[in-house]
Design an enzyme around this catalytic site. Structure first.
Site: not given
Length: 219
Positions: A75, A95
């Site tokens: 990110e 994730e």
């Protein structure tokens, strides 16, 4: 990194472009999963993961990725304007195998960078993508030999620093404003972001005609 962390990048008139990188051979592996269950987080209120994923910087920022850019690290890289990666770097959002999904727009930014089916493979499987492979669909701008990402990123930053000072902010503003805007309205958005009143515009044209370096004033 200090400029990015404290928010002084935009205020410093001597800084024209920035490079974000990691340390000890790793860009960022994201949140420390050993302390996350205790409520500890590297996110900053109103500024996102690492204090930089939700901020609308006006100056160009480059991610120089060596080693892993996973989860929050991915990110961080996606939130930058350009990405330079070593061929042995790895990108991925693990994730999918650990419960939570990202909270820093990784799942929304990735499909904007690469074809949909490739983005979904990465997001759904959580399997990392190597730096060389990331360069083929355009996830990164430059692929370098291991250990050379920062040097190449700094060279790219030097190139950006030669631009008219007001131009990068105008380009970034136009790109952000154009997201989701109907095509019929894009011309109005472009006119609003244009720098036709800037003294740097005729200076740039004159310098080109005279075959000399422009003398930018940022006015």
């Amino acid at each position: 990194m200090a400029f990015l962390r404290t928010g002084r990048a935009d205020a410093d008139t001597g800084l024209r472009a920035g490079v974000l990188t990691g340390a000890k051979g790793t860009f960022s592996a994201g949140t420390d999963l050993k302390v996350a269950p205790k409520g500890e987080s590297p996110a900053v209120q109103g500024r996102g993961f690492g204090g930089v994923t939700e901020t609308g910087r006006t100056k160009p920022l480059i991610a120089a990725v060596e080693g892993a850019a996973l989860a929050g690290g991915l990110e961080l890289a996606l939130a930058r304007d350009l990405i330079v990666a070593a061929e042995d770097a790895t990108f991925g959002p693990p994730e999918a195998g650990r419960g939570p999904i990202d909270a820093a727009r990784g799942a929304t930014r990735l499909p904007q960078r690469v074809p949909y089916h490739l983005a979904m493979e990465v997001l759904l499987t959580g399997e990392p993508v190597g730096g060389s492979h990331a360069g083929r669909p355009g996830l990164v701008n430059r692929v370098t030999a291991p250990g050379e990402a920062v040097a190449v990123a700094l060279g790219l930053a030097d190139t950006l620093a030669r631009d008219a000072p007001l131009a990068p902010a105008a380009v970034k503003s136009l790109v952000r404003a154009a997201e989701g805007v109907p095509e019929a309205d894009l011309f109005a958005v472009q006119r609003e972001a244009a720098l036709t009143a800037s003294a740097d515009v005729p200076e740039g044209m004159t310098a080109y005609a005279e075959r000399r370096a422009p003398r930018w004033t940022a006015k």
